[in-house]
Design an enzyme around this catalytic site. Sequence first.
Site, short mmCIF file in Angstrom:
data_model
loop_
_atom_site.label_atom_id
_atom_site.label_comp_id
_atom_site.label_asym_id
_atom_site.label_seq_id
_atom_site.Cartn_x
_atom_site.Cartn_y
_atom_site.Cartn_z
N GLY A 173 0.87 -1.18 0.00
CA GLY A 173 0.00 0.00 0.00
C GLY A 173 0.90 1.22 0.00
O GLY A 173 1.94 1.23 -0.66
N SER B 159 5.58 -5.43 -1.49
CA SER B 159 5.60 -4.04 -1.92
C SER B 159 6.06 -3.14 -0.78
O SER B 159 7.21 -3.16 -0.41
CB SER B 159 4.22 -3.66 -2.46
N ALA B 160 5.17 -2.34 -0.20
CA ALA B 160 5.56 -1.47 0.91
C ALA B 160 6.12 -2.28 2.08
O ALA B 160 7.03 -1.83 2.77
CB ALA B 160 4.37 -0.64 1.37
N HIS C 134 8.37 -3.21 -7.50
CA HIS C 134 7.66 -2.80 -8.72
C HIS C 134 8.61 -2.13 -9.72
O HIS C 134 8.21 -1.19 -10.42
CB HIS C 134 6.51 -1.82 -8.40
N GLU D 263 8.16 -6.98 -11.32
CA GLU D 263 6.93 -7.63 -10.90
C GLU D 263 7.05 -9.15 -11.02
O GLU D 263 7.63 -9.68 -11.97
CB GLU D 263 5.76 -7.15 -11.75
#
Length: 242
Positions: A86, A118-119, A155, A190
Amino acid sequence: MQLLLLSNSTAPGRGYLEHAREEIGALLDGVRRLVFVPYALADRDGYTAQVAKALEPLGLEVTGAHTVADPAALVRDAEAVFVGGGNSFRLLKALHEHGLVRAVRERVAAGVPYIGSSAGTNMACPTLRTTNDMPIVQPPSFEALGLLPFQINPHYLDARPDLGHMGETRAERLEQFLEENDVPVVGLREGTWLRRDADRLTLGGIAAGAVLFRRGANPAELGPGADLSTLLSERARFDAPA
């Protein structure tokens, strides 16, 4: 230390976490209860439910850190910790506010598996500084969990001249980071992830590898299965404490 650091949680044409489910299952073999840290998104109940559904085939019971009065105490008793993606600024702010930077760091150092996406993968780095996110809130510090001595850019996107984008490419932005900081950065494309098992670090995933950035060197392509264990002995040098 047991880490699984995903560039992304959803791969094209696949369900949430589906592309990494086998790797998650291998990491969490024998684990029955997992603490999920959902602070990177505003809908924490919905986010936790999504993770619980995705991990249900693995027989895992998922508890959201936000559902208890003392999230740090919950983490200190966790069998495994998953920090979701997020907005990384919002996530890091919440980690500091709830005492989770220290709690997660200590629990993972004690051998409890850590999954980041991700985060959540950004959080495993020494600092927030190689995130792609907008600073929608201001954390008290850029200091993250420091489970690795180098930085990650999740990403990671290769340049696409055909798109007509005139701003900096991702590679250019990371090179600007290296002008101010002397620390390696792994750009995870990715579908890729890093897996740490004690002193061994390997690149895995379903996609075309990653890119390693170093100050004063050309970016280096990394293929699936690459052994990156030498990065664990790096000494990071940042411009100044954030």
